[in-house]
Write a protein that holds these residues in place. Structure first.
Motif, PDB file in Angstrom:
ATOM      1  N   VAL A 113       0.866  -1.183   0.000  1.00 14.97           N
ATOM      2  CA  VAL A 113       0.000   0.000   0.000  1.00 14.97           C
ATOM      3  C   VAL A 113       0.899   1.227   0.000  1.00 14.97           C
ATOM      4  O   VAL A 113       1.724   1.403   0.905  1.00 14.97           O
ATOM      5  CB  VAL A 113      -0.932   0.020   1.225  1.00 14.97           C
ATOM      6  CG1 VAL A 113      -1.940   1.162   1.095  1.00 14.97           C
ATOM      7  CG2 VAL A 113      -1.656  -1.313   1.385  1.00 14.97           C
ATOM      8  N   ALA A 114       0.755   2.076  -1.018  1.00 15.65           N
ATOM      9  CA  ALA A 114       1.614   3.247  -1.210  1.00 15.65           C
ATOM     10  C   ALA A 114       0.768   4.522  -1.213  1.00 15.65           C
ATOM     11  O   ALA A 114      -0.435   4.478  -1.446  1.00 15.65           O
ATOM     12  CB  ALA A 114       2.393   3.112  -2.518  1.00 15.65           C
ATOM     13  N   PRO A 115       1.390   5.681  -0.976  1.00 17.46           N
ATOM     14  CA  PRO A 115       0.613   6.924  -0.918  1.00 17.46           C
ATOM     15  C   PRO A 115       0.078   7.405  -2.266  1.00 17.46           C
ATOM     16  O   PRO A 115      -0.988   8.012  -2.313  1.00 17.46           O
ATOM     17  CB  PRO A 115       1.613   7.953  -0.357  1.00 17.46           C
ATOM     18  CG  PRO A 115       2.696   7.141   0.285  1.00 17.46           C
ATOM     19  CD  PRO A 115       2.766   5.873  -0.509  1.00 17.46           C
ATOM     20  N   GLY A 164       9.682   7.014   6.602  1.00 23.69           N
ATOM     21  CA  GLY A 164      10.995   7.646   6.524  1.00 23.69           C
ATOM     22  C   GLY A 164      10.995   9.060   7.047  1.00 23.69           C
ATOM     23  O   GLY A 164      11.998   9.763   6.956  1.00 23.69           O
ATOM     24  N   THR A 165       9.870   9.504   7.609  1.00 21.97           N
ATOM     25  CA  THR A 165       9.748  10.887   8.053  1.00 21.97           C
ATOM     26  C   THR A 165       9.146  10.918   9.445  1.00 21.97           C
ATOM     27  O   THR A 165       8.614   9.912   9.920  1.00 21.97           O
ATOM     28  CB  THR A 165       8.835  11.680   7.101  1.00 21.97           C
ATOM     29  OG1 THR A 165       7.584  10.987   6.990  1.00 21.97           O
ATOM     30  CG2 THR A 165       9.452  11.804   5.734  1.00 21.97           C
ATOM     31  N   PRO A 166       9.203  12.094  10.137  1.00 21.32           N
ATOM     32  CA  PRO A 166       8.561  12.172  11.455  1.00 21.32           C
ATOM     33  C   PRO A 166       7.093  11.779  11.351  1.00 21.32           C
ATOM     34  O   PRO A 166       6.429  12.093  10.369  1.00 21.32           O
ATOM     35  CB  PRO A 166       8.699  13.652  11.831  1.00 21.32           C
ATOM     36  CG  PRO A 166       9.852  14.139  11.029  1.00 21.32           C
ATOM     37  CD  PRO A 166       9.821  13.357   9.754  1.00 21.32           C
ATOM     38  N   GLU A 179       7.308  13.027  -1.614  1.00 25.96           N
ATOM     39  CA  GLU A 179       7.554  11.893  -0.727  1.00 25.96           C
ATOM     40  C   GLU A 179       7.752  10.610  -1.528  1.00 25.96           C
ATOM     41  O   GLU A 179       6.967  10.288  -2.401  1.00 25.96           O
ATOM     42  CB  GLU A 179       6.353  11.727   0.215  1.00 25.96           C
ATOM     43  CG  GLU A 179       6.490  10.579   1.178  1.00 25.96           C
ATOM     44  CD  GLU A 179       5.272  10.489   2.079  1.00 25.96           C
ATOM     45  OE1 GLU A 179       5.450  10.454   3.293  1.00 25.96           O
ATOM     46  OE2 GLU A 179       4.145  10.465   1.551  1.00 25.96           O
ATOM     47  N   GLY A 180       8.851   9.910  -1.215  1.00 26.14           N
ATOM     48  CA  GLY A 180       9.034   8.574  -1.761  1.00 26.14           C
ATOM     49  C   GLY A 180       9.513   8.501  -3.193  1.00 26.14           C
ATOM     50  O   GLY A 180      10.037   7.489  -3.613  1.00 26.14           O
ATOM     51  N   ASP A 223       3.579   1.269   3.134  1.00 27.18           N
ATOM     52  CA  ASP A 223       4.630   2.251   2.882  1.00 27.18           C
ATOM     53  C   ASP A 223       4.187   3.629   3.358  1.00 27.18           C
ATOM     54  O   ASP A 223       3.077   4.067   3.071  1.00 27.18           O
ATOM     55  CB  ASP A 223       4.949   2.282   1.384  1.00 27.18           C
ATOM     56  CG  ASP A 223       6.151   3.150   1.065  1.00 27.18           C
ATOM     57  OD1 ASP A 223       7.009   3.338   1.955  1.00 27.18           O
ATOM     58  OD2 ASP A 223       6.233   3.651  -0.071  1.00 27.18           O
ATOM     59  N   GLU A 224       5.100   4.324   4.054  1.00 26.45           N
ATOM     60  CA  GLU A 224       4.767   5.643   4.641  1.00 26.45           C
ATOM     61  C   GLU A 224       3.444   5.519   5.403  1.00 26.45           C
ATOM     62  O   GLU A 224       2.450   6.167   5.101  1.00 26.45           O
ATOM     63  CB  GLU A 224       4.705   6.722   3.552  1.00 26.45           C
ATOM     64  CG  GLU A 224       5.972   6.869   2.732  1.00 26.45           C
ATOM     65  CD  GLU A 224       7.206   7.264   3.564  1.00 26.45           C
ATOM     66  OE1 GLU A 224       7.045   7.593   4.754  1.00 26.45           O
ATOM     67  OE2 GLU A 224       8.322   7.234   3.029  1.00 26.45           O
TER      68      GLU A 224
END
Length: 577
Positions: free
Chosen positions: A66-68, A163-165, A337-338, A133-134
């Motif tokens: 699952v991706a953004p 990969g981010t806050p 992002e990504g 993912d993310e």
């Protein structure tokens, strides 16, 4: 005929953090595993290796990613295919099941949110590994979070990546573990953490130099009153926000001057060995993006690629830019992002978005390393909030539930509205009109420290920083910045010496006037950096860790934002360490 299982022996070698995380995953064998790794560290490779291991030993029969965004679906499918895992990036909710030619499918969070029951049936039909993912995107809306939970709670394994806050809101993220701390607040807990500072030490990511530009801004309010402010000077949050937006106005002088400096830096990197180095301008809305593209053509003589939204053709335009040697790309959302464009090495942060999450996503586009010594340079407005985020690049953040939120006065919704309907600028223009803005290099931030004194755009002093070599290690960057600053100060002293030697009667009164608050802060920042550098040479501790320790002992924000009193306290403290 079923898809052939991936061959583990042909898998690319793993980095040290990936091997360590893989061992931890195989040791725990839990349903849920959360891995936090800085952009560019190789989360995709790590996740695909886990997928290959679980497919090979029969733990799972299928994989769902699952991706953004739609673009990232294609990127995931391509990466998986290279290691022998076939994922269907064209899967639609109406399809119900993937072809037997595939090991699974790649879908978006929005796709799952629209029809969670479809993905629930797919997950229950075959033993499935779900790679989220993310994962913070699962908290973007209640329907997405509820949909992800309903669709994948029956999965055999779930692997969460980010990969981010984590998020700054209170929306809980499905399948992420939360633990209550001593303050009573719930904090997210990761099973594997690989931060930017770790990756920088290992040479996995590039060192990032932040070149902060201040300047004079003027605008007219809706009441007809004309206001002026210097970007970076202490003022109310509303005035900071309006000065910031005035600086980003394509019709002013700030953006052309900053774009000219950024393009000069890009040329230096290309001449230094990164022949295909590219630049990215991150805009607040589509109207500004088009205007910035025109400015780039005027400044460089070359057209810029423009990616305006997550629409048909956007992925192809990004892929074309990534494979070319075109100098500049302008984007609103698609490259936030990504998205993997390793040749991006220069950025211009020309957006009013100010959340730690978005800032980290944006800077993550520039840190992917291809060869030792590559550096990245990001140009940004000298706004205290952004300077703080730049100084805290190495900070690790968890998702905290129930924490009181501080209003920073910045309209982050401007970006979201721009992405939805491209009409945000109309509402903004009703509130005030930008009149003029000029740019001046205020400081360079690296490893939590601030270097340099003010330098007008287009001057030799500015060129000294724009001309830093393009291939440097992190230690070499810090050493050269200290050297540039020392040379700059020595030149200022030489210019001041003749004036000091003149008879007192001929000396203007202004020459003996006390320093302004801004001048005092610059002098104290220089003194603090010199003392930190001296301690670095004595102890071998990184500059950033020394600054962080001083902040722990004395309190307050990063040195780029600190008050005169806070800087004086840190100077006194570091002298006692």
């Amino acid at each position: 005929m079923a898809a052939r299982l991936p061959a583990l022996e042909t898998f690319p070698p793993l980095r040290a953090w990936q091997r360590k995380a893989l061992v931890e995953y195989l040791r725990l064998r839990t349903e849920d595993f959360t891995a936090v790794a800085t952009p560019g560290a190789g989360k995709t490779t790590f996740a695909l290796r886990i997928a290959a291991e679980l497919l090979a030993d029969g733990t799972v029969e299928a994989v769902t990613v699952v991706a953004p965004t739609e673009h990232l679906k294609n990127q995931w499918a391509a990466s998986a295919a290279r290691v022998g895992i076939q994922l269907d990036a064209g899967f639609r909710n109406a399809d119900l099941h993937s072809s037997a030619d595939f090991h699974g499918a790649v879908v978006t969070y929005a796709q799952v949110g629209m029809a969670p029951q479809v993905h629930r049936r797919r997950t229950m039909t075959r033993r499935t590994l779900v790679i989220l993912d993310e994962i913070h995107h699962a908290g973007d809306s209640r329907s997405w979070g509820d949909g992800v939970k309903a669709a994948f709670e029956s999965a055999v394994r779930r692997l969460m990546l980010t990969g981010t806050p984590f998020r700054s809101d209170d929306n809980p993220i499905p399948f992420v573990m939360y633990e209550r701390g001593g303050d009573g607040l719930l904090r997210s807990r990761a099973d594997s953490v690989y931060g930017y500072s770790d990756a920088l030490r290992d040479g996995v990511v590039r060192p990032v130099l932040f070149l902060a530009y201040s300047g004079e801004t003027r605008w007219r309010t809706n009441a007809g009153e004309e206001l002026a402010a210097r970007l970076g000077e202490p003022m109310t949050q509303d005035l900071i926000a309006q000065a910031w937006r005035t600086a980003l106005d394509p019709a002013g002088d700030w953006m052309p001057q900053v774009l000219r400096a950024a393009d000069a830096r890009l040329t230096v990197l290309r001449n230094a060995g990164m022949a295909d180095a590219g630049g990215l301008v991150i805009a607040s809305d589509q109207q500004a993006a088009r205007s910035y593209a025109k400015l780039i053509e005027q400044v460089t003589g070359e057209k810029a690629a423009v990616v305006l939204s997550d629409d048909v053709g956007a992925s192809a335009r990004i892929a074309t830019f990534a494979a070319s040697d075109q100098r500049w790309l302008v984007a609103v959302r698609m490259v936030s992002e990504g998205v993997d464009i390793p040749r991006l090495a220069v950025g211009v942060y020309a957006t009013s978005a100010s959340t730690p999450l978005y800032f980290a996503q944006a800077i993550g586009r520039f840190v992917r390393v291809r060869r030792p010594g590559e550096t990245a340079s990001v140009f940004l407005p000298s706004v205290p909030h952004l300077l703080g985020l730049a100084s805290e690049m190495e900070a690790e953040r968890d998702h905290v539930l129930g924490k009181p939120k501080d209003s920073d006065g910045f309209d982050d919704d401007l970006l979201e509205r721009a992405q939805r309907d491209d009409q945000a600028s109309g509402e903004l223009e009703k509130r005030f009109a930008a009149l003029s803005a000029t740019a001046e290099l205020d400081q360079v931030i690296f490893d939590g420290a601030s270097f340099g004194t003010a330098a007008q755009a287009g001057t030799p002093e500015e060129e000294e920083y724009l001309g830093l070599p393009g291939l440097l290690t992190a230690d070499q960057v810090a050493m050269l910045l200290s050297k540039r600053q020392a040379e700059q100060l020595a030149a200022q002293r030489r210019r001041a010496a003749p004036r000091a030697a003149e008879p007192a009667a001929e000396t203007p009164a202004a020459a003996t006037a006390p320093m302004s608050a801004a001048q005092r802060r610059v002098a104290l920042r220089r003194q603090l950096n010199a003392l930190v550098a001296a301690r670095h040479h004595r102890t071998g501790q990184p500059h950033g860790k020394i600054h962080a320790e001083l902040r722990r002992l004395c309190g307050g924000p990063p040195s780029a934002q600190a008050t005169i009193e806070q800087l004086e306290e840190r100077i006194a403290t570091v002298q006692t360490l």
